[in-house]
Design a protein around this motif. Structure first.
Motif, PDB file in Angstrom:
ATOM      1  N   CYS A  89      -5.729   1.715  37.373  1.00  0.00           N
ATOM      2  CA  CYS A  89      -5.657   2.971  38.109  1.00  0.00           C
ATOM      3  C   CYS A  89      -5.740   4.166  37.161  1.00  0.00           C
ATOM      4  O   CYS A  89      -5.545   4.044  35.951  1.00  0.00           O
ATOM      5  N   MET A  90      -6.040   5.315  37.736  1.00  0.00           N
ATOM      6  CA  MET A  90      -5.766   6.574  37.055  1.00  0.00           C
ATOM      7  C   MET A  90      -4.395   7.028  37.541  1.00  0.00           C
ATOM      8  O   MET A  90      -4.163   7.129  38.748  1.00  0.00           O
ATOM      9  N   PHE A  91      -3.471   7.239  36.605  1.00  0.00           N
ATOM     10  CA  PHE A  91      -2.090   7.576  36.975  1.00  0.00           C
ATOM     11  C   PHE A  91      -1.857   9.049  36.663  1.00  0.00           C
ATOM     12  O   PHE A  91      -1.985   9.488  35.515  1.00  0.00           O
ATOM     13  N   VAL A  92      -1.527   9.812  37.695  1.00  0.00           N
ATOM     14  CA  VAL A  92      -1.286  11.245  37.574  1.00  0.00           C
ATOM     15  C   VAL A  92       0.218  11.484  37.713  1.00  0.00           C
ATOM     16  O   VAL A  92       0.796  11.243  38.779  1.00  0.00           O
ATOM     17  N   GLY A  93       0.854  11.946  36.648  1.00  0.00           N
ATOM     18  CA  GLY A  93       2.293  12.158  36.684  1.00  0.00           C
ATOM     19  C   GLY A  93       2.648  13.598  36.371  1.00  0.00           C
ATOM     20  O   GLY A  93       2.167  14.163  35.387  1.00  0.00           O
ATOM     21  N   LEU A  94       3.502  14.187  37.195  1.00  0.00           N
ATOM     22  CA  LEU A  94       3.919  15.573  37.001  1.00  0.00           C
ATOM     23  C   LEU A  94       5.397  15.613  36.610  1.00  0.00           C
ATOM     24  O   LEU A  94       6.233  15.018  37.291  1.00  0.00           O
ATOM     25  N   SER A  95       5.703  16.286  35.517  1.00  0.00           N
ATOM     26  CA  SER A  95       7.072  16.446  35.038  1.00  0.00           C
ATOM     27  C   SER A  95       7.717  15.083  34.769  1.00  0.00           C
ATOM     28  O   SER A  95       7.191  14.309  33.968  1.00  0.00           O
ATOM     29  N   ILE A  96       8.797  14.724  35.459  1.00  0.00           N
ATOM     30  CA  ILE A  96       9.386  13.396  35.238  1.00  0.00           C
ATOM     31  C   ILE A  96       8.369  12.302  35.594  1.00  0.00           C
ATOM     32  O   ILE A  96       8.347  11.229  34.983  1.00  0.00           O
ATOM     33  N   GLY A  97       7.488  12.591  36.538  1.00  0.00           N
ATOM     34  CA  GLY A  97       6.419  11.653  36.870  1.00  0.00           C
ATOM     35  C   GLY A  97       5.474  11.427  35.705  1.00  0.00           C
ATOM     36  O   GLY A  97       4.912  10.333  35.540  1.00  0.00           O
ATOM     37  N   GLY A  98       5.294  12.459  34.871  1.00  0.00           N
ATOM     38  CA  GLY A  98       4.479  12.310  33.672  1.00  0.00           C
ATOM     39  C   GLY A  98       5.164  11.468  32.612  1.00  0.00           C
ATOM     40  O   GLY A  98       4.500  10.790  31.813  1.00  0.00           O
ATOM     41  N   MET A  99       6.490  11.502  32.590  1.00  0.00           N
ATOM     42  CA  MET A  99       7.229  10.610  31.685  1.00  0.00           C
ATOM     43  C   MET A  99       7.082   9.163  32.151  1.00  0.00           C
ATOM     44  O   MET A  99       6.866   8.252  31.348  1.00  0.00           O
ATOM     45  N   VAL A 100       7.182   8.961  33.459  1.00  0.00           N
ATOM     46  CA  VAL A 100       6.954   7.623  34.010  1.00  0.00           C
ATOM     47  C   VAL A 100       5.543   7.147  33.656  1.00  0.00           C
ATOM     48  O   VAL A 100       5.341   5.983  33.278  1.00  0.00           O
ATOM     49  N   ALA A 101       4.577   8.044  33.753  1.00  0.00           N
ATOM     50  CA  ALA A 101       3.189   7.698  33.432  1.00  0.00           C
ATOM     51  C   ALA A 101       3.057   7.212  31.992  1.00  0.00           C
ATOM     52  O   ALA A 101       2.388   6.197  31.720  1.00  0.00           O
ATOM     53  N   GLN A 102       3.694   7.934  31.061  1.00  0.00           N
ATOM     54  CA  GLN A 102       3.634   7.533  29.657  1.00  0.00           C
ATOM     55  C   GLN A 102       4.267   6.155  29.456  1.00  0.00           C
ATOM     56  O   GLN A 102       3.712   5.281  28.792  1.00  0.00           O
ATOM     57  N   GLY A 103       5.458   5.969  30.035  1.00  0.00           N
ATOM     58  CA  GLY A 103       6.156   4.701  29.877  1.00  0.00           C
ATOM     59  C   GLY A 103       5.398   3.538  30.485  1.00  0.00           C
ATOM     60  O   GLY A 103       5.349   2.438  29.914  1.00  0.00           O
ATOM     61  N   LEU A 104       4.767   3.777  31.646  1.00  0.00           N
ATOM     62  CA  LEU A 104       4.015   2.715  32.304  1.00  0.00           C
ATOM     63  C   LEU A 104       2.761   2.358  31.510  1.00  0.00           C
ATOM     64  O   LEU A 104       2.418   1.180  31.381  1.00  0.00           O
ATOM     65  N   ALA A 105       2.073   3.353  30.971  1.00  0.00           N
ATOM     66  CA  ALA A 105       0.855   3.096  30.196  1.00  0.00           C
ATOM     67  C   ALA A 105       1.170   2.277  28.947  1.00  0.00           C
ATOM     68  O   ALA A 105       0.404   1.393  28.557  1.00  0.00           O
ATOM     69  N   VAL A 106       2.307   2.564  28.312  1.00  0.00           N
ATOM     70  CA  VAL A 106       2.712   1.795  27.135  1.00  0.00           C
ATOM     71  C   VAL A 106       3.021   0.344  27.522  1.00  0.00           C
ATOM     72  O   VAL A 106       2.665  -0.595  26.799  1.00  0.00           O
ATOM     73  N   LYS A 107       3.641   0.178  28.683  1.00  0.00           N
ATOM     74  CA  LYS A 107       4.107  -1.151  29.103  1.00  0.00           C
ATOM     75  C   LYS A 107       3.019  -1.994  29.767  1.00  0.00           C
ATOM     76  O   LYS A 107       2.955  -3.209  29.562  1.00  0.00           O
ATOM     77  N   ARG A 108       2.162  -1.346  30.569  1.00  0.00           N
ATOM     78  CA  ARG A 108       1.226  -2.096  31.415  1.00  0.00           C
ATOM     79  C   ARG A 108      -0.179  -1.493  31.368  1.00  0.00           C
ATOM     80  O   ARG A 108      -0.625  -0.840  32.304  1.00  0.00           O
ATOM     81  N   LEU A 109      -0.878  -1.723  30.272  1.00  0.00           N
ATOM     82  CA  LEU A 109      -2.244  -1.223  30.157  1.00  0.00           C
ATOM     83  C   LEU A 109      -3.181  -1.873  31.166  1.00  0.00           C
ATOM     84  O   LEU A 109      -4.265  -1.362  31.435  1.00  0.00           O
ATOM     85  N   ASP A 110      -2.776  -3.008  31.732  1.00  0.00           N
ATOM     86  CA  ASP A 110      -3.599  -3.617  32.784  1.00  0.00           C
ATOM     87  C   ASP A 110      -3.535  -2.799  34.072  1.00  0.00           C
ATOM     88  O   ASP A 110      -4.474  -2.819  34.882  1.00  0.00           O
ATOM     89  N   GLN A 111      -2.449  -2.051  34.249  1.00  0.00           N
ATOM     90  CA  GLN A 111      -2.315  -1.237  35.456  1.00  0.00           C
ATOM     91  C   GLN A 111      -2.924   0.150  35.303  1.00  0.00           C
ATOM     92  O   GLN A 111      -3.382   0.745  36.278  1.00  0.00           O
ATOM     93  N   VAL A 112      -2.920   0.683  34.092  1.00  0.00           N
ATOM     94  CA  VAL A 112      -3.317   2.073  33.869  1.00  0.00           C
ATOM     95  C   VAL A 112      -4.523   2.140  32.929  1.00  0.00           C
ATOM     96  O   VAL A 112      -4.439   1.704  31.786  1.00  0.00           O
ATOM     97  N   ARG A 113      -5.620   2.708  33.410  1.00  0.00           N
ATOM     98  CA  ARG A 113      -6.798   2.849  32.555  1.00  0.00           C
ATOM     99  C   ARG A 113      -7.012   4.288  32.091  1.00  0.00           C
ATOM    100  O   ARG A 113      -7.771   4.541  31.163  1.00  0.00           O
ATOM    101  N   ALA A 114      -6.367   5.253  32.764  1.00  0.00           N
ATOM    102  CA  ALA A 114      -6.483   6.659  32.380  1.00  0.00           C
ATOM    103  C   ALA A 114      -5.233   7.399  32.838  1.00  0.00           C
ATOM    104  O   ALA A 114      -4.620   7.042  33.850  1.00  0.00           O
ATOM    105  N   LEU A 115      -4.860   8.431  32.082  1.00  0.00           N
ATOM    106  CA  LEU A 115      -3.638   9.194  32.350  1.00  0.00           C
ATOM    107  C   LEU A 115      -3.946  10.659  32.606  1.00  0.00           C
ATOM    108  O   LEU A 115      -4.793  11.256  31.924  1.00  0.00           O
ATOM    109  N   VAL A 116      -3.226  11.237  33.556  1.00  0.00           N
ATOM    110  CA  VAL A 116      -3.175  12.689  33.693  1.00  0.00           C
ATOM    111  C   VAL A 116      -1.707  13.088  33.531  1.00  0.00           C
ATOM    112  O   VAL A 116      -0.865  12.720  34.348  1.00  0.00           O
ATOM    113  N   LEU A 117      -1.430  13.796  32.443  1.00  0.00           N
ATOM    114  CA  LEU A 117      -0.058  14.217  32.138  1.00  0.00           C
ATOM    115  C   LEU A 117       0.055  15.691  32.488  1.00  0.00           C
ATOM    116  O   LEU A 117      -0.413  16.568  31.759  1.00  0.00           O
TER     117      LEU A 117
END
Length: 263
Positions: A89-117
């Motif tokens: 997915c492309m994961f778009v995280g705003l504020s605390i959601g952006g922290m979740v996005a960073q943590g998820l990308a580090v943990k599960r690269l199979d789930q996240v292919r691109a980030l919007v912080l």
């Protein structure tokens, strides 16, 4: 409206668009629910599978006892995406959601292919600042913080409109326990080292008048990821998807195309 029962937590989520389309996931900020993305979602191109959810203690999701850890919030997102069988997915995280996005990308690269912080950072504020906010919410409620939060969330021009009342109401109607729990999660988070190890497409978005995560802080975080991009939205505070949805959706659409997430 749908609820994902993940055992210890029940998460409210919504899916729009094409059930077989490329997935894009939105995670919102402290003190809000998934409605902050409404005006952006309706401006996105057709063909996407658009997933939004309320984090624990917010909106229509369940509210476990506080405090929460960032690890728990990341795990919530991970389990929701597994529940929905989401990969790449492309994961778009705003504020605390952006922290979740960073943590998820580090943990599960199979789930996240691109980030919007968006309007976020690897570390936001100080532990002492968040501890004080928790104490205020526990003793006096979210109402005690509401006016100061509105000044950080929105640019002056927006604060003079009738719409402000809607977003202020959204804030104060959140669970006191959920808000305090997520404050504790932010207080304990420093993602500088793990985020600097990420290697994936990344777009940073900041609001020119953001009083919570100023543009320089957002830029400092996305610069940790080689090849990242940065976009500044003028006349916007901490939640530019509400104030400037056209600009937000246009830049998001361009990034979707640049990364090959849509044709």
């Amino acid at each position: 409206m749908k609820i994902a029962d993940l055992g210890d937590i029940q998460l409210h989520y919504r899916v729009d668009g094409d059930a077989k389309g490329a997935p894009i996931v939105f995670a919102n900020s402290l003190g809000t629910d998934l409605r902050i993305w409404d005006a952006v979602v309706e401006r996105l191109p057709a063909g996407l599978r658009v997933i939004r959810y309320d984090k624990r203690g917010h909106g229509l999701s369940s509210c476990p006892p506080a405090p929460y850890s960032m690890g728990a919030l990341v795990r919530d997102a991970e389990r929701l995406l597994d529940h929905l069988e989401v990969r790449d997915c492309m994961f778009v995280g705003l504020s605390i959601g952006g922290m979740v996005a960073q943590g998820l990308a580090v943990k599960r690269l199979d789930q996240v292919r691109a980030l919007v912080l968006s309007n976020t950072a690897a570390k936001i504020g100080t532990a002492e600042m968040w501890k004080e906010r928790v104490q205020t919410v526990q003793s006096a409620g979210i109402e005690a913080l509401a006016d100061a939060v509105m000044e950080r969330w929105f640019a002056r021009g927006f604060r003079d409109t009738p719409q402000l009342k809607l977003w202020r109401n959204m804030l104060v109607q959140q669970s006191r326990e959920g808000y305090a729990g997520c404050c504790s999660a932010i207080a304990g988070t420093d993602f500088y080292t793990p985020t600097s190890g990420l290697r994936l497409p990344c777009l940073g978005i900041a609001g020119s008048e953001d009083g919570s995560t100023p543009p320089d802080l957002v830029r400092e975080t996305v610069d940790l990821i080689p090849g990242s991009q940065f976009h500044l939205i003028r006349r916007a505070g901490h939640i530019p998807c509400v104030e400037q949805p056209e600009d937000y959706a246009n830049r998001l659409t361009a990034f979707l195309k640049e990364t090959g997430h849509i044709g």
